[in-house]
Design a protein around this motif. Structure first.
Motif, PDB file in Angstrom:
ATOM      1  N   MET A   1       0.823  -1.191   0.000  1.00  0.00           N
ATOM      2  CA  MET A   1       0.000   0.000   0.000  1.00  0.00           C
ATOM      3  C   MET A   1       0.869   1.257   0.000  1.00  0.00           C
ATOM      4  SD  MET A   1      -3.101   0.641  -0.146  1.00  0.00           S
ATOM      5  CE  MET A   1      -4.240   1.915   0.058  1.00  0.00           C
ATOM      6  N   VAL A   2       1.962   1.203   0.731  1.00  0.00           N
ATOM      7  CA  VAL A   2       2.864   2.356   0.778  1.00  0.00           C
ATOM      8  C   VAL A   2       3.463   2.607  -0.602  1.00  0.00           C
ATOM      9  CG1 VAL A   2       5.015   3.238   1.761  1.00  0.00           C
ATOM     10  CG2 VAL A   2       3.374   2.054   3.216  1.00  0.00           C
ATOM     11  N   ILE A   3       3.906   1.533  -1.257  1.00  0.00           N
ATOM     12  CA  ILE A   3       4.501   1.683  -2.587  1.00  0.00           C
ATOM     13  C   ILE A   3       3.446   2.200  -3.570  1.00  0.00           C
ATOM     14  CG2 ILE A   3       5.524   0.417  -4.526  1.00  0.00           C
ATOM     15  CD1 ILE A   3       6.902  -1.353  -2.426  1.00  0.00           C
ATOM     16  N   PHE A   4       2.237   1.679  -3.466  1.00  0.00           N
ATOM     17  CA  PHE A   4       1.146   2.124  -4.332  1.00  0.00           C
ATOM     18  C   PHE A   4       0.902   3.624  -4.152  1.00  0.00           C
ATOM     19  CE2 PHE A   4      -3.415   2.866  -5.036  1.00  0.00           C
ATOM     20  CZ  PHE A   4      -3.492   2.513  -6.377  1.00  0.00           C
ATOM     21  N   SER A   5       0.859   4.066  -2.906  1.00  0.00           N
ATOM     22  CA  SER A   5       0.653   5.496  -2.622  1.00  0.00           C
ATOM     23  C   SER A   5       1.787   6.341  -3.176  1.00  0.00           C
ATOM     24  CB  SER A   5       0.519   5.727  -1.115  1.00  0.00           C
ATOM     25  OG  SER A   5      -0.589   5.050  -0.623  1.00  0.00           O
ATOM     26  N   ARG A   6       2.997   5.838  -3.063  1.00  0.00           N
ATOM     27  CA  ARG A   6       4.151   6.578  -3.595  1.00  0.00           C
ATOM     28  C   ARG A   6       4.078   6.694  -5.116  1.00  0.00           C
ATOM     29  NH1 ARG A   6       7.857   9.251  -0.683  1.00  0.00           N
ATOM     30  NH2 ARG A   6       9.416   8.554  -2.130  1.00  0.00           N
ATOM     31  N   VAL A   7       3.667   5.612  -5.782  1.00  0.00           N
ATOM     32  CA  VAL A   7       3.548   5.645  -7.245  1.00  0.00           C
ATOM     33  C   VAL A   7       2.475   6.641  -7.667  1.00  0.00           C
ATOM     34  CG1 VAL A   7       2.849   4.283  -9.255  1.00  0.00           C
ATOM     35  CG2 VAL A   7       4.462   3.336  -7.614  1.00  0.00           C
ATOM     36  N   ILE A   8       1.339   6.647  -6.972  1.00  0.00           N
ATOM     37  CA  ILE A   8       0.270   7.600  -7.292  1.00  0.00           C
ATOM     38  C   ILE A   8       0.765   9.027  -7.100  1.00  0.00           C
ATOM     39  CG2 ILE A   8      -2.007   8.450  -6.569  1.00  0.00           C
ATOM     40  CD1 ILE A   8      -2.120   5.911  -8.210  1.00  0.00           C
ATOM     41  N   GLY A   9       1.489   9.272  -6.016  1.00  0.00           N
ATOM     42  CA  GLY A   9       2.058  10.600  -5.783  1.00  0.00           C
ATOM     43  C   GLY A   9       3.023  11.004  -6.883  1.00  0.00           C
ATOM     44  N   ARG A  12       1.010  11.780 -10.010  1.00  0.00           N
ATOM     45  CA  ARG A  12       0.326  13.061  -9.850  1.00  0.00           C
ATOM     46  C   ARG A  12       1.300  14.214 -10.064  1.00  0.00           C
ATOM     47  NH1 ARG A  12      -2.569  13.126  -4.632  1.00  0.00           N
ATOM     48  NH2 ARG A  12      -4.094  11.921  -5.777  1.00  0.00           N
ATOM     49  N   GLY A  13       2.495  14.073  -9.495  1.00  0.00           N
ATOM     50  CA  GLY A  13       3.513  15.111  -9.679  1.00  0.00           C
ATOM     51  C   GLY A  13       3.926  15.260 -11.132  1.00  0.00           C
ATOM     52  N   LEU A  14       4.111  14.127 -11.827  1.00  0.00           N
ATOM     53  CA  LEU A  14       4.481  14.181 -13.239  1.00  0.00           C
ATOM     54  C   LEU A  14       3.376  14.808 -14.083  1.00  0.00           C
ATOM     55  CD1 LEU A  14       6.227  10.726 -13.765  1.00  0.00           C
ATOM     56  CD2 LEU A  14       7.284  12.975 -13.938  1.00  0.00           C
ATOM     57  N   SER A  15       2.128  14.427 -13.797  1.00  0.00           N
ATOM     58  CA  SER A  15       1.018  14.974 -14.587  1.00  0.00           C
ATOM     59  C   SER A  15       0.853  16.474 -14.326  1.00  0.00           C
ATOM     60  CB  SER A  15      -0.280  14.225 -14.310  1.00  0.00           C
ATOM     61  OG  SER A  15      -0.686  14.412 -12.979  1.00  0.00           O
ATOM     62  N   THR A  16       1.127  16.929 -13.112  1.00  0.00           N
ATOM     63  CA  THR A  16       1.063  18.364 -12.816  1.00  0.00           C
ATOM     64  C   THR A  16       2.165  19.103 -13.550  1.00  0.00           C
ATOM     65  OG1 THR A  16       0.132  17.884 -10.648  1.00  0.00           O
ATOM     66  CG2 THR A  16       1.084  20.064 -10.954  1.00  0.00           C
ATOM     67  N   THR A  17       3.362  18.527 -13.539  1.00  0.00           N
ATOM     68  CA  THR A  17       4.491  19.153 -14.223  1.00  0.00           C
ATOM     69  C   THR A  17       4.239  19.239 -15.724  1.00  0.00           C
ATOM     70  OG1 THR A  17       6.015  18.299 -12.552  1.00  0.00           O
ATOM     71  CG2 THR A  17       6.985  19.009 -14.640  1.00  0.00           C
ATOM     72  N   LEU A  18       3.657  18.184 -16.297  1.00  0.00           N
ATOM     73  CA  LEU A  18       3.397  18.148 -17.743  1.00  0.00           C
ATOM     74  C   LEU A  18       2.056  18.787 -18.109  1.00  0.00           C
ATOM     75  CD1 LEU A  18       4.637  14.514 -18.423  1.00  0.00           C
ATOM     76  CD2 LEU A  18       5.837  16.650 -18.931  1.00  0.00           C
ATOM     77  N   ASP A  19       1.337  19.300 -17.095  1.00  0.00           N
ATOM     78  CA  ASP A  19       0.028  19.922 -17.284  1.00  0.00           C
ATOM     79  C   ASP A  19      -0.978  18.969 -17.959  1.00  0.00           C
ATOM     80  OD1 ASP A  19      -1.717  22.012 -16.839  1.00  0.00           O
ATOM     81  OD2 ASP A  19      -1.367  22.895 -18.815  1.00  0.00           O
ATOM     82  N   ALA A  20      -0.961  17.708 -17.528  1.00  0.00           N
ATOM     83  CA  ALA A  20      -1.898  16.704 -18.046  1.00  0.00           C
ATOM     84  C   ALA A  20      -3.068  16.587 -17.080  1.00  0.00           C
ATOM     85  CB  ALA A  20      -1.200  15.360 -18.196  1.00  0.00           C
ATOM     86  N   ARG A  21      -4.274  16.508 -17.602  1.00  0.00           N
ATOM     87  CA  ARG A  21      -5.488  16.403 -16.783  1.00  0.00           C
ATOM     88  C   ARG A  21      -5.949  14.949 -16.768  1.00  0.00           C
ATOM     89  NH1 ARG A  21      -4.386  20.857 -14.757  1.00  0.00           N
ATOM     90  NH2 ARG A  21      -4.977  22.764 -15.801  1.00  0.00           N
ATOM     91  N   ILE A  22      -5.517  14.202 -15.774  1.00  0.00           N
ATOM     92  CA  ILE A  22      -5.886  12.784 -15.653  1.00  0.00           C
ATOM     93  C   ILE A  22      -6.489  12.569 -14.272  1.00  0.00           C
ATOM     94  CG2 ILE A  22      -5.024  10.421 -15.567  1.00  0.00           C
ATOM     95  CD1 ILE A  22      -2.781  11.304 -17.433  1.00  0.00           C
TER      96      ILE A  22
END
Length: 144
Positions: A1-9, A12-22
């Motif tokens: 669960m911890v690894i899953f949460s880290r991957v989601i984070g 999310r950071g990559l999509s914010t940086t690339l301005d992607a709306r997912i």
């Protein structure tokens, strides 16, 4: 669960940086639902504890339990509580099924269900019945 949460984070950071709306919830929801559905034993044929183990009070309750087993095997009900009195004595007091689609806990005789506003239908039905019988009703509005 911890690894899953880290991957989601990280995603999310990559999509914010690339301005992607997912919306990740929409993407992952079907997978989460399928895993939960596999873990929940539905119906009496798969779950020996589907009907709560309480004493049978009457022949009517025994027949009701048979009907509940059939309905459960046909996926027509998820969880149910039934209690009935006749002449001041309990003739039916049974519970069966699970609390929710994603909540595999068994329904107990003392389980609470969120039934907010359920009585509106009963009240409307009784009101129509009274009107059909010719009762004269008066409606009052209280205000401060």
């Amino acid at each position: 669960m911890v690894i899953f949460s880290r991957v989601i984070g990280l995603l999310r950071g990559l999509s914010t940086t690339l301005d992607a709306r997912i919306v990740y919830h929409d993407i992952m929801r079907p997978f989460a639902e399928s895993v939960l559905q596999e873990k929940i034993a539905k119906g009496p044929s798969e779950n020996a504890q589907w009907i709560n183990d309480t004493p049978v009070h009457s022949d009517v309750e025994a027949k009701l339990r048979q009907i509940l087993v059939e309905l459960g095997n046909d996926d027509k009900i998820l969880g149910i509580q039934v209690c009935a009195y006749k002449d001041g004595e309990v003739i039916i007091d049974t519970a069966a099924g699970v609390l929710g689609r994603y909540d595999p806990r068994p329904v107990q005789p003392d389980s609470l269900f969120p039934v907010f506003s359920v009585t509106k239908g009963i009240t409307a039905g009784m009101l129509h019945w009274l009107v059909d019988k010719g009762s004269k009703l008066s409606v009052g509005i209280l205000s401060e």
